[in-house]
Every structure is written in C-alpha cells, then in structure tokens.
Design a protein around this motif. Structure first.
Motif, PDB file in Angstrom:
ATOM      1  N   ASP A 144      43.623  43.450  49.029  1.00  0.00           N
ATOM      2  CA  ASP A 144      44.598  42.545  48.432  1.00  0.00           C
ATOM      3  C   ASP A 144      46.021  43.102  48.424  1.00  0.00           C
ATOM      4  O   ASP A 144      46.939  42.412  47.987  1.00  0.00           O
ATOM      5  CB  ASP A 144      44.182  42.193  46.998  1.00  0.00           C
TER       6      ASP A 144
ATOM      7  N   GLY B  13      36.788  41.531  42.208  1.00  0.00           N
ATOM      8  CA  GLY B  13      37.962  40.754  41.838  1.00  0.00           C
ATOM      9  C   GLY B  13      38.860  41.530  40.896  1.00  0.00           C
ATOM     10  O   GLY B  13      38.425  42.492  40.249  1.00  0.00           O
TER      11      GLY B  13
ATOM     12  N   HIS C 173      34.851  34.011  41.613  1.00  0.00           N
ATOM     13  CA  HIS C 173      36.068  34.484  40.957  1.00  0.00           C
ATOM     14  C   HIS C 173      36.471  33.569  39.792  1.00  0.00           C
ATOM     15  O   HIS C 173      36.852  34.050  38.722  1.00  0.00           O
ATOM     16  CB  HIS C 173      37.195  34.577  41.975  1.00  0.00           C
TER      17      HIS C 173
ATOM     18  N   HIS D 115      44.828  36.134  37.728  1.00  0.00           N
ATOM     19  CA  HIS D 115      43.952  36.460  38.849  1.00  0.00           C
ATOM     20  C   HIS D 115      44.478  36.025  40.218  1.00  0.00           C
ATOM     21  O   HIS D 115      44.528  36.844  41.143  1.00  0.00           O
ATOM     22  CB  HIS D 115      42.572  35.836  38.625  1.00  0.00           C
TER      23      HIS D 115
ATOM     24  N   CYS E 156      44.844  38.018  44.100  1.00  0.00           N
ATOM     25  CA  CYS E 156      43.686  37.847  44.976  1.00  0.00           C
ATOM     26  C   CYS E 156      44.106  37.106  46.240  1.00  0.00           C
ATOM     27  O   CYS E 156      44.431  35.922  46.195  1.00  0.00           O
ATOM     28  CB  CYS E 156      42.583  37.076  44.243  1.00  0.00           C
TER      29      CYS E 156
END
Length: 541
Positions: free
Chosen positions: A99, A225, A355, A465, A469
């Motif tokens: 990422d 994640g 996720h 998040h 991601c």
C-alpha cells in the motif's frame, strides 16, 4: 467463536467479528502447540531468551478464596520492578508494503515524531524526518521527481541518505551547505510490512525485528488491512487482547457472536518478562485454556494455532496485530489473519468485503474506547484506581498494564497499573479551511498521509481505512465509474424509449433502463458499504 480462513469442515465462518480484530475463541477439538507462537529462528525467540536472562519464574494465576477481582498483593505493590527500556530502540510497523504509494511521499507518525516514507527511483524505501531543513515545511506535502523527494515550498530536493542535491535559489557557483540535509531512519521490508527503527543514536538491532514463522510457510494465505483509530495504542491493545467483550459488543455481527455465550474464562500466564508476556486462556467450563496469546514489545500481539484437517494434514492459523502509536489519542493498526487452508467462502468473496467487515467491528467498539481514552486523560491516575478487573475476564489487560509499569519510564507517556506519565507533547490536530470548497476537498484527500489540504476525521471509515488501502481505493473508484456509466446508460435508454414508436421496443428499452438503474444502485450501495460507518440499530434515527 469462529476462526476465519479455516476449512468449512470445522464449521468455521469467515464473517466472524474477530475476522480482523479479535482473538479467536476456543475450539475444543483443536490441540494447540504453544511453540507455534515462538518463531523458529534463534534470533526471534525474544521472550524465552529474555525470561532466561531475567531469571523470572512464572506460575499460573489461581483464584484464591473465591475472589473474583484481580487484586494485587501488598508485597507486590511495594516491589516496583523496573527494566531498562528506550522506546526508540525498537522496530515499529509503518505500513503494508503493497500500500506504499509508488509516486507520492507518505506522512506517518510514531508517538509524536513525524516521518515521511517514500520509494526512490529504484523502488528502495526511504524514511526521513518529516521536516525540511530550510523552513521546516512538511516533506510529506512534497512530490517525487526522478526518484528524489522535493519540498514543494521552495523546491529543495533530497535523495538517498538525506543529502540535499538541489536548491533552485542557490547561485550556480555556490555549493549546497552541508547542513542542508534531513535526519534519516532505517526501514526494513519484512514479510510484507515496512518497519522503522526509531533510534538515530544506536544502530538498528536485527534481532529485535519481528519474524512470524507461519507467514513464511509455503502456501500460507493471509488477508491484511490497515486501520487508523481515534484512541491510544494502549487502549487498542487492551481491546485486542480482551476475548470477554466479543459476545456482547459484537452480538450477531455474525451467527457465531451471541451475547448469551458470554461466560467466565480461565487464564494462565506461562511467560512474563521485560519484553512482554504469553499464556493460554479458554472457557471456564472446559477446565483449561486452549487458546494461546503472546504480546511482544513494543506493540505486537499474536495468536497462533495448529490443527489437523480431516485428511490428517497439519494446518496453521495466525492472527497478528501490529499496533503503532501515532500520538496520544491516536493509533494505527495493521491486522493480518492467515491460514494454510482456506474455507471456500474466503476464496469466493472479494478482499474489499473482508475489509469493510473489519471496519464494522472497529466501529462497534469505537464509542467505548474513545470515551475510555478521554477518562484516562482526564483522571490522570493509574489504571488500578479506575479499573475493576475480573480474574475471569481481564487477566491480559492487567498483565499489559503491569508490563507498562516496568518499561513506561522509557516511553514518551504511559498509563500503567500503578504508574503513570502524561504526554508532554499535545496531539496534533489537523484543521481544514472553512467553506463549501474546503468541505468538498476534505472528501477527496490527497494520495499519501495526513496533509493540510484535508481534515482527516478518524471517526469516518473512509479516512480510517480506505485512504490507507490501495485495493479498496481502486474498488471505490471502479464502483464510481460504473455507477456513472450505468446511470447515464439508463437515462439514454429511457429517452430512446420515449422516442420509439414500437411498443415492443419501448418495453425492451425500458426494461434495459430499469436493469441499468438497479445496477447503478448496487454500485451506490457498494460504495456506501465501504465508506459509511456502522451504526447500532437502537442508535439509528
């Protein structure tokens, strides 16, 4: 409670609330090997080696005289054991390697230290202090040019070991000052995670770099994640090592989490050292603990298992939580769950589904943990003055806070069981400019880390998040694109249906428009699922 990724023959489900956040509950049929939580490489057996060096003997905690509270004996209270500890002489998890942006710097923090991570022209990871030596501008707000990191304030460029290689305002005949360099930090890419060594005085200690044996096994599959959270990393770790709250807080998150399953648990501490602790836990009615937990300094929590399938083949499961303190009241968590044998459902459902399910679990606990953080800061007393820990549910929490009593003096701040040191540096709060345009820009943050062009709201799933991601960001963009295409197609088909004369063609065109509209709505629902917070039913308006 079900364990994700395991075979369906064990009646395990992938939608368990512990999928990305919690410790797996006991499964009686599975026999656990405690050695699986200790990496096989000699340099990695940190807890066992430390225990031998310290000469500490650990015995199981027993309930005496029917007591239900985790009371500390007076003689233990007067014995303050301190350990040599320097928080900078540790490896901290920064980001999932996959990422890290290829074409932009990434602003991150460890406690109150701001750093910038980027990939140079050769793809090598570099980490600097997030501060230009010229006028202190954030380098993470800069850009990458030919593999060099450029400060966008005046265009100073840095490369490699932090050396400044270009100053546009400097006369051609002048040399770049030696002081025009940035402080660097050592980073390592290990098993898909970028780690940083925070000390600039002592060289990196490779023996402290975590290594997880199961993640190196052939065929080991994991779903990982990253989540940024609005509460302190110590509160996050408490939550992750607390199996007792799962049936209540995550009731019916899937069919395995049920509040009627809340029950007394038994715990046994098998190791207790200056670098952490380990032990087993399980349901009281089973008579012994069948789950293994291990905490390693500074912020690594793991649960490993061995189990045999119907074919007699030994399989391995790991639940790994890599927590990074990002300033008082904030933390970042890398969650990794993996197994050598996946259930069919895990192979079918997309990554973004897992996720968003993890985000939902965090949101179920967020209100409790944020308020807990506020109370600790307000009361300014050790946790023994505030917590009412039970032997049948809170043993790991007590062990963790007692470990902080040993090493907290070497941290920027800490909340221990009987000791406390408040943060000297207040948390940095980013503010966005006011107005409609500013509000819109806050909805579409720049690639990379926390910047000044947007206001990161950690109560929002998108900022917690999605921006961290790459996979979920791409998925949302794809859903947005398809939503627009399908909505436009539906409008065009409807207009065409109005113009045609044939009833048969009208019906076909209108039916097609309806299908496109339904598909566009499905895209909207998918976007909402990935960006909107979960709200408990009794809290919904």
């Amino acid at each position: 409670m079900a364990v994700p990724f395991l075979s369906s023959s064990l009646q395990l489900t992938p939608t368990s609330p512990i999928l990305f956040t919690k410790i797996a509950s006991p499964i009686n049929q599975i026999q656990f090997n405690q050695r699986t939580c200790t990496p096989a490489k000699p340099r990695l057996r940190l807890l066992r080696r430390s225990a031998a060096a310290a000469g500490t003997a650990v015995t199981a905690d027993q309930t005496e005289g029917g007591e239900v509270l985790l009371n500390v004996k007076p003689e233990d209270e007067n014995h303050e054991e301190m350990a040599d500890y320097d928080w900078t002489e540790e490896w901290y998890p920064l980001y999932l390697t996959r990422d890290v942006p290829d074409d932009a710097p990434l602003g991150l923090t460890v406690y109150d230290r701001q750093i910038v991570l980027y990939k140079d022209g050769e793809g090598t990871l570099r980490c600097y202090e997030d501060r230009c030596p010229h006028r202190l501008a954030k380098l993470s707000e800069g850009q990458l040019i030919d593999g060099r990191l450029e400060c966008l304030y005046h265009g100073w460029q840095f490369e490699g070991d932090g050396k400044c290689v270009k100053i546009p305002q400097l006369p051609a005949s002048a040399k770049i000052p030696k002081q025009a360099c940035v402080k660097t930090y050592e980073v390592k890419d290990s098993q898909g995670v970028v780690w940083v060594w925070m000390s600039t005085k002592k060289p990196p200690n490779p023996e402290k770099l975590p290594w997880f044996e199961n993640f190196a096994r052939p065929g080991f599959y994991d779903i990982s994640g990253t989540h940024e959270l609005p509460y302190d990393h110590s509160i996050l770790l408490e939550n992750l090592m607390d199996p007792a709250h799962v049936p209540i807080s995550h009731d019916r998150t899937d069919f395995t989490a049920k509040r009627e399953d809340a029950q007394p648990l038994v715990f046994e501490v098998t190791e207790r050292t200056n670098r952490g602790f380990a032990g087993t836990w399980g349901r009281e009615k089973d008579g012994k603990g069948s789950n293994l937990l291990r905490f390693d300094a500074p912020c690594v929590l793991q649960n490993n298992r061995e189990f045999e399938g119907k074919d007699g083949v030994k399989n391995y499961f790991s639940g790994l939580f890599l927590c990074r303190p990002t300033g008082q009241g904030k933390s970042m968590l890398i969650v990794r769950f993996g197994v050598t044998k996946r259930s069919p459902l895990v192979q079918v459902l997309p990554l973004w589904f897992w996720h968003q399910n993890a985000c939902k679990v965090f949101e179920q606990d967020m209100g409790f943990l944020s308020s807990q953080n506020e109370v600790l800061m307000k009361e300014k007393v050790p946790t023994k003055e505030l917590y009412l820990n039970l032997k049948s549910s809170d043993t790991w929490v007590a062990e963790y806070r007692k470990w902080m009593d040993k090493v907290g003096h070497g941290m920027p701040y800490h909340f221990g069981h009987r000791t406390i040191s408040l943060p000297k540096v207040p948390p940095v709060v980013e503010h966005a400019p006011a107005g409609l345009i500013a509000g819109l820009s806050a909805s579409y943050p720049a690639k990379g880390g926390i910047g000044t062009m947007h206001a990161p709201n950690l109560a929002n799933r998108y900022f917690r998040h999605v921006i961290h991601c790459r996979s979920c960001s791409k998925v949302i963009k794809s859903f947005e694109l398809w939503k627009n295409i399908l909505a436009g197609t539906a409008v065009a088909l409807t207009a065409l249906a109005i113009l045609v004369v044939s009833r048969q063609w009208k019906a076909v065109l209108l039916a097609s428009a309806a299908l496109c509209s339904a598909a566009a709505y499905a895209c909207v629902a998918a976007i909402k699922l990935n960006t909107n917070n979960f709200i408990r039913t009794h809290r919904r308006l």
